[in-house]
Design a protein around this motif. Sequence first.
Motif, PDB file in Angstrom:
ATOM      1  N   GLY A 127       0.830  -1.200   0.000  1.00  0.00           N
ATOM      2  CA  GLY A 127       0.000   0.000   0.000  1.00  0.00           C
ATOM      3  C   GLY A 127       0.860   1.244   0.000  1.00  0.00           C
ATOM      4  N   ALA A 128       0.289   2.338  -0.522  1.00  0.00           N
ATOM      5  CA  ALA A 128       1.053   3.590  -0.610  1.00  0.00           C
ATOM      6  C   ALA A 128       0.177   4.785  -0.245  1.00  0.00           C
ATOM      7  N   GLY A 129      -0.806   4.577   0.638  1.00  0.00           N
ATOM      8  CA  GLY A 129      -1.684   5.657   1.085  1.00  0.00           C
ATOM      9  C   GLY A 129      -1.125   6.344   2.326  1.00  0.00           C
ATOM     10  N   GLY A 130      -2.006   7.033   3.052  1.00  0.00           N
ATOM     11  CA  GLY A 130      -1.585   7.805   4.219  1.00  0.00           C
ATOM     12  C   GLY A 130      -0.958   6.959   5.315  1.00  0.00           C
ATOM     13  N   ALA A 131      -1.531   5.787   5.588  1.00  0.00           N
ATOM     14  CA  ALA A 131      -1.008   4.938   6.658  1.00  0.00           C
ATOM     15  C   ALA A 131       0.377   4.411   6.278  1.00  0.00           C
ATOM     16  N   ASN A 151       2.542  -1.862  -4.445  1.00  0.00           N
ATOM     17  CA  ASN A 151       1.235  -1.210  -4.533  1.00  0.00           C
ATOM     18  C   ASN A 151       0.577  -1.508  -5.870  1.00  0.00           C
ATOM     19  N   ARG A 152      -0.764  -1.460  -5.873  1.00  0.00           N
ATOM     20  CA  ARG A 152      -1.505  -1.651  -7.123  1.00  0.00           C
ATOM     21  C   ARG A 152      -1.010  -0.648  -8.155  1.00  0.00           C
ATOM     22  N   SER A 153      -0.948   0.638  -7.742  1.00  0.00           N
ATOM     23  CA  SER A 153      -0.396   1.639  -8.643  1.00  0.00           C
ATOM     24  C   SER A 153       1.077   1.872  -8.261  1.00  0.00           C
ATOM     25  N   LYS A 156       2.360   5.470  -7.601  1.00  0.00           N
ATOM     26  CA  LYS A 156       2.083   6.069  -6.287  1.00  0.00           C
ATOM     27  C   LYS A 156       3.144   5.640  -5.264  1.00  0.00           C
ATOM     28  N   LEU A 175       2.168  -5.426  -6.968  1.00  0.00           N
ATOM     29  CA  LEU A 175       1.785  -6.472  -6.013  1.00  0.00           C
ATOM     30  C   LEU A 175       2.215  -7.844  -6.532  1.00  0.00           C
ATOM     31  N   THR A 191      -0.927  -2.273   4.752  1.00  0.00           N
ATOM     32  CA  THR A 191      -1.496  -0.981   5.181  1.00  0.00           C
ATOM     33  C   THR A 191      -2.752  -0.572   4.414  1.00  0.00           C
ATOM     34  N   THR A 192      -3.244  -1.405   3.495  1.00  0.00           N
ATOM     35  CA  THR A 192      -4.443  -1.005   2.740  1.00  0.00           C
ATOM     36  C   THR A 192      -5.702  -1.433   3.493  1.00  0.00           C
ATOM     37  N   SER A 193      -6.859  -1.102   2.929  1.00  0.00           N
ATOM     38  CA  SER A 193      -8.116  -1.505   3.579  1.00  0.00           C
ATOM     39  C   SER A 193      -8.588  -2.877   3.089  1.00  0.00           C
ATOM     40  N   ILE A 194      -7.755  -3.545   2.280  1.00  0.00           N
ATOM     41  CA  ILE A 194      -8.157  -4.855   1.743  1.00  0.00           C
ATOM     42  C   ILE A 194      -8.240  -5.887   2.866  1.00  0.00           C
TER      43      ILE A 194
HETATM   44  P1  ATR Z   1      -5.089   5.366   3.897  1.00  0.00           P
HETATM   45  O1  ATR Z   1      -4.882   6.849   3.941  1.00  0.00           O
HETATM   46  O2  ATR Z   1      -6.112   4.870   4.881  1.00  0.00           O
HETATM   47  O3  ATR Z   1      -3.817   4.592   3.965  1.00  0.00           O
HETATM   48  P2  ATR Z   1      -5.594   5.599   1.045  1.00  0.00           P
HETATM   49  O4  ATR Z   1      -4.775   6.814   0.984  1.00  0.00           O
HETATM   50  O5  ATR Z   1      -6.938   5.604   0.417  1.00  0.00           O
HETATM   51  O6  ATR Z   1      -5.812   5.047   2.515  1.00  0.00           O
HETATM   52  O7  ATR Z   1      -4.700   4.420   0.401  1.00  0.00           O
HETATM   53  C1  ATR Z   1      -5.231   3.208   0.123  1.00  0.00           C
HETATM   54  C2  ATR Z   1      -4.136   2.241  -0.327  1.00  0.00           C
HETATM   55  O8  ATR Z   1      -4.757   0.971  -0.494  1.00  0.00           O
HETATM   56  C3  ATR Z   1      -3.524   2.578  -1.676  1.00  0.00           C
HETATM   57  O9  ATR Z   1      -2.201   2.119  -1.686  1.00  0.00           O
HETATM   58  C4  ATR Z   1      -4.391   1.770  -2.646  1.00  0.00           C
HETATM   59  O10 ATR Z   1      -3.763   1.405  -3.854  1.00  0.00           O
HETATM   60  P3  ATR Z   1      -3.683   2.451  -5.101  1.00  0.00           P
HETATM   61  O11 ATR Z   1      -2.632   3.451  -4.726  1.00  0.00           O
HETATM   62  O12 ATR Z   1      -3.279   1.620  -6.247  1.00  0.00           O
HETATM   63  O13 ATR Z   1      -5.047   3.034  -5.225  1.00  0.00           O
HETATM   64  C5  ATR Z   1      -4.625   0.524  -1.834  1.00  0.00           C
HETATM   65  N1  ATR Z   1      -5.852  -0.182  -2.204  1.00  0.00           N
HETATM   66  C6  ATR Z   1      -7.111   0.086  -1.780  1.00  0.00           C
HETATM   67  N2  ATR Z   1      -7.988  -0.784  -2.303  1.00  0.00           N
HETATM   68  C7  ATR Z   1      -7.272  -1.641  -3.077  1.00  0.00           C
HETATM   69  C8  ATR Z   1      -7.602  -2.803  -3.866  1.00  0.00           C
HETATM   70  N3  ATR Z   1      -8.858  -3.254  -3.966  1.00  0.00           N
HETATM   71  N4  ATR Z   1      -6.591  -3.439  -4.504  1.00  0.00           N
HETATM   72  C9  ATR Z   1      -5.315  -3.010  -4.405  1.00  0.00           C
HETATM   73  N5  ATR Z   1      -4.942  -1.930  -3.674  1.00  0.00           N
HETATM   74  C10 ATR Z   1      -5.911  -1.258  -3.019  1.00  0.00           C
END
Ligand code: ATR
Length: 276
Positions: A127-131, A151-153, A156, A175, A191-194
């Motif tokens: 994951g590459a979001g805020g957490a 990360n999926r993307s 990012k 991934l 760290t993602t919501s998956i």
């Molecule tokens: P937070 O701030 O809570 O960490 P966020 O900024 O929305 O959340 O980040 C979500 C992370 O989960 C991202 O890395 C996202 O991948 P992308 O950057 O490719 O969007 C990842 N994520 C969320 N749902 C996903 C899914 N179904 N499959 C793969 N990655 C997912």
Amino acid sequence: MIKLYGVIGDPIVQSMSPVMQSQEFEKLDIEAHYHPFHILGKDLHDAVKGMKAIGVEGFNVTSPHKTTIMPFLDYIDPLAKVIGAVNTVVRINDEFHGYNTDGIGYIKALQADWKEDFKNEKALIIGAGGAAKAIFYTLLSKGMKNIDIGNRSVDKAKQLIDDCPYEGNSNAISLKEAEENLEQYQLIIQTTSIGMYPNLSESPLSLENIQQDAFVSDIIYNPFETALLKEAKERGAKTQNGLGMFVYQGALAFEKWTGQTPDANRMSEIVMKHLG
Ligand code: ATR
């Protein structure tokens, strides 16, 4: 006089911070009240001014305000500035100072559940979001060097690495690449919501290639065991859910407000009781 504390977010009913913090104030005989405030984004500036005016001593900040609150504070701690998010505000000399205890809370939980010194291990963050950003930057700021981000993307993940001011040796990978090269990591941090409730069967990647003595950490704590952690356990790895990170980020906030160290085990127990 009773001191005022709280947590702001939108939504806020789900927050476990009020029961957790209130219990510790009571157990440590501190006269305080900790209240959940449902604050909409459009009211955030007024809310901060209001809390300043009525004498609030400190508060936690949760989604979606961790970044947008920053311009309304009087001082931002350097680590919080780098992470670009504040989860703890402390009143100091009538100023509101912002900190980020998420990353350090994560490290404390890892030390409690895994080992004290893991600086030389190789880690994968999923994951590459805020957490992910809070954890990645804090780990690098404490001297860990080898952390890849899957990360999926991939762009990012690359951005997160490029923006990081701390020295490290990191690769942005897909991934699929992470899955194929999993045997090189001693630590895997999800760290993602998956896999979060209600999507209990979802998992970001297969752990087929995991090292047997790897440590797998998922920041989700509802459910207590995600599909990823279940698979990790079945493959012989040690695991940890997100409860420890939540407890320690709160314990660190409590310490900043009161100068006293709360009982992390007791905090963990009350959250578990409330989550059933
Ligand atoms: P937070 O701030 O809570 O960490 P966020 O900024 O929305 O959340 O980040 C979500 C992370 O989960 C991202 O890395 C996202 O991948 P992308 O950057 O490719 O969007 C990842 N994520 C969320 N749902 C996903 C899914 N179904 N499959 C793969 N990655 C997912």
